[in-house]
Design an enzyme around this catalytic site. Structure first.
Site, mmCIF file in Angstrom:
data_model
loop_
_atom_site.group_PDB
_atom_site.id
_atom_site.type_symbol
_atom_site.label_atom_id
_atom_site.label_comp_id
_atom_site.label_asym_id
_atom_site.label_seq_id
_atom_site.Cartn_x
_atom_site.Cartn_y
_atom_site.Cartn_z
ATOM 1 N N CYS A 96 0.832 -1.208 0.000
ATOM 2 C CA CYS A 96 0.000 0.000 0.000
ATOM 3 C C CYS A 96 0.867 1.259 0.000
ATOM 4 O O CYS A 96 0.549 2.244 -0.665
ATOM 5 C CB CYS A 96 -0.914 0.026 1.222
ATOM 6 S SG CYS A 96 -2.000 -1.397 1.310
ATOM 7 N N ARG B 279 -7.887 -4.437 -3.105
ATOM 8 C CA ARG B 279 -7.443 -3.262 -3.869
ATOM 9 C C ARG B 279 -8.428 -3.032 -5.021
ATOM 10 O O ARG B 279 -8.280 -3.627 -6.100
ATOM 11 C CB ARG B 279 -6.032 -3.490 -4.424
ATOM 12 C CG ARG B 279 -5.015 -3.734 -3.335
ATOM 13 C CD ARG B 279 -3.612 -3.955 -3.868
ATOM 14 N NE ARG B 279 -2.810 -4.572 -2.832
ATOM 15 C CZ ARG B 279 -2.260 -3.905 -1.814
ATOM 16 N NH1 ARG B 279 -2.392 -2.599 -1.735
ATOM 17 N NH2 ARG B 279 -1.575 -4.533 -0.883
HETATM 18 C C1 BEZ Z 1 0.578 -4.604 1.845
HETATM 19 O O1 BEZ Z 1 1.774 -4.824 1.863
HETATM 20 O O2 BEZ Z 1 0.107 -3.547 1.438
HETATM 21 C C2 BEZ Z 1 -0.349 -5.675 2.300
HETATM 22 C C3 BEZ Z 1 0.010 -6.981 2.080
HETATM 23 C C4 BEZ Z 1 -0.835 -7.988 2.527
HETATM 24 C C5 BEZ Z 1 -2.011 -7.667 3.167
HETATM 25 C C6 BEZ Z 1 -2.374 -6.341 3.341
HETATM 26 C C7 BEZ Z 1 -1.533 -5.347 2.893
#
Ligand code: BEZ
Length: 235
Positions: free
Chosen positions: A51, A134
């Site tokens: 993110c 997402r």
């Molecule tokens: C992230 O790195 O943004 C992420 C990865 C797995 C679950 C939620 C967020």
């Protein structure tokens, strides 16, 4: 036990309305964005690496989107103070792929009740019960959903593709054309099928300007990059 209903806005439908608190104050969606294109997108959680890379990329490209009359609005099911602390950390500490000191200026919605995330089909329990996937909704100046993308938690989005979508949708509206696979401004475009653009015979014989037909259902024509960009990009 009451069964939870997960809805999902569909292409061609009005974007569901909501009011929300964001890092830039309250917003009334999509009413506040009438007359602009807007991308409403969700991310799973603040203070997570994928993110963070996405926010830095989107924030760096914000001016480019704004010049195409397109605004950005983010959302996660975190609270406002988490959002503020995360965005401050990004600005003050994270240097990634040449991006540093990145200030996220677009609003980030707090949605701890998951009301908006549920309305927009961003909660997918098969993937996570506690985090939004997402999602990307591209909404036009009349408030109509024009494109929907969903990515899982582990996969960062391609923001060049999201920008390409915004430009291609506007080009389709402005020039009454469709855009073929991997289209970019300057590439040939698809001429709509017979009825809206002359007879099939005319189309086959190339009587309508620069048109090239491979068969009755597949005709293309040139559309200059400058012509497209002049219409869409306002600096
Ligand atoms: C992230 O790195 O943004 C992420 C990865 C797995 C679950 C939620 C967020």
């Amino acid at each position: 036990m009451e069964e939870k209903v997960y809805s999902m806005p569909r292409i061609g439908e009005a974007a569901p309305e909501f009011k929300a608190v964001t890092t830039q104050g309250e917003i009334n969606f999509p009413g506040d964005y009438k007359g602009s294109w807007v991308i409403l997108f969700s991310h799973p959680a603040d203070f997570t690496p994928v993110c963070t890379s996405e926010f830095m990329t989107f924030a760096t490209m914000e001016k480019q989107f704004n010049e195409a009359n397109c605004k950005l609005v983010g959302l996660s099911v975190d609270g406002l103070y988490s959002h503020i602390a995360w965005l401050r950390t990004i600005k003050e500490k994270i240097e990634y792929k040449g991006m540093k000191n990145v200030e996220v200026m677009f609003p980030l919605i707090e949605d701890i009740t998951m009301e908006v995330a549920t309305k927009y089909g961003m909660m997918m329990p098969g993937e996570s019960n506690t985090k939004a996937v997402r999602a990307v909704f591209v909404i036009d100046p009349k408030g109509i959903v024009r494109t929907v993308l969903y990515y899982p938690l582990s996969l960062g989005r391609n923001f060049d593709e999201i920008y390409r979508i915004v430009i291609a949708l506007q080009a389709a509206d402005e020039f009454n054309i469709a855009t073929p696979a991997d289209w970019r401004p300057g590439d040939e475009v698809i001429v709509p099928t017979a009825g809206s653009c002359g007879t099939a015979k005319n189309r086959m014989e190339g009587k309508e300007g620069e048109m090239k037909c491979y068969d009755w259902f597949f005709c293309t024509k040139k559309l200059d990059k400058e012509t497209v960009l002049k219409k869409i990009i306002k600096k």
